[in-house]
Motif scaffolding. Structure first.
Motif, PDB file in Angstrom:
ATOM      1  N   GLY A  15       0.791  -1.227   0.000  1.00 36.86           N
ATOM      2  CA  GLY A  15       0.000   0.000   0.000  1.00 36.86           C
ATOM      3  C   GLY A  15       0.819   1.272   0.000  1.00 36.86           C
ATOM      4  N   GLU A  33      -6.135  -0.971   2.804  1.00 37.53           N
ATOM      5  CA  GLU A  33      -5.162   0.078   2.478  1.00 37.53           C
ATOM      6  C   GLU A  33      -3.719  -0.391   2.663  1.00 37.53           C
ATOM      7  N   ARG A  83      -4.299   3.731  -0.807  1.00 38.69           N
ATOM      8  CA  ARG A  83      -5.499   4.550  -0.646  1.00 38.69           C
ATOM      9  C   ARG A  83      -5.725   5.473  -1.839  1.00 38.69           C
TER      10      ARG A  83
END
Length: 168
Positions: A63, A84, A89
């Protein structure tokens, strides 16, 4: 990338003359406003991440690496919330497959909102660019108005009927 992006154009509903008046002033917004042109710039970037939705990244802890890229392209509205750590994100553009716009439009009509898997996924990418086929524009326009989120909708300049017509 220049030749490929030259074939894309923003959907007409996002032209400034169709925006709610509150979007054109500093007044408090009563309706969602389309993202500014600066939020969806398509061009040359030093680094880019193209992230699929197949689940292969589960447990990868990628992530932070994905979010560190200059431009993040996601494929077909994957779930981000809760993942995430593995998928990141950030999203700049989401490429929709041919069936997703119809499923979005159908889901936007559900009376029981808890059955709609797309509402939270759209919230996660609110304000970004969606790339879809020209034929899907009516479905997306209806659905996105019901969901009450703002996106820049990019469509191909023409409809592609055969795989051979798509520039690799």
């Amino acid at each position: 990338m220049g030749n490929a992006t030259a074939r894309l154009h923003p959907d007409k509903i996002f032209k400034a003359e169709n925006w709610p008046a509150s979007c054109l002033t500093r007044k408090r917004q009563t309706k969602p406003c389309p993202p500014s042109k600066h939020n969806y710039k398509i061009g040359h970037y030093r680094t880019c991440a193209v992230v699929g939705n197949g689940g292969i990244l589960l447990g990868s802890h990628c992530g932070a690496d994905i979010d560190a890229k200059d431009y993040v392209i996601r494929i077909d509205l994957p779930a981000l919330t809760g993942f995430e750590k593995d998928v990141g994100r950030r999203t700049n553009m989401t490429v929709l497959n041919m069936d997703t716009p119809k499923r979005l439009e159908t889901s936007s009509h559900l009376k029981n909102r808890s059955l709609d898997v797309y509402q939270s996924r759209l919230r996660d990418i609110n304000g970004t660019a969606l790339l879809a086929s020209r034929n899907s524009q009516p479905y997306l326009t209806k659905a996105l108005r019901r969901y009450n989120f703002s996106f820049v909708l990019l469509t191909s300049a023409r409809s592609y009927k055969r795989e051979s017509e798509i520039n690799p």
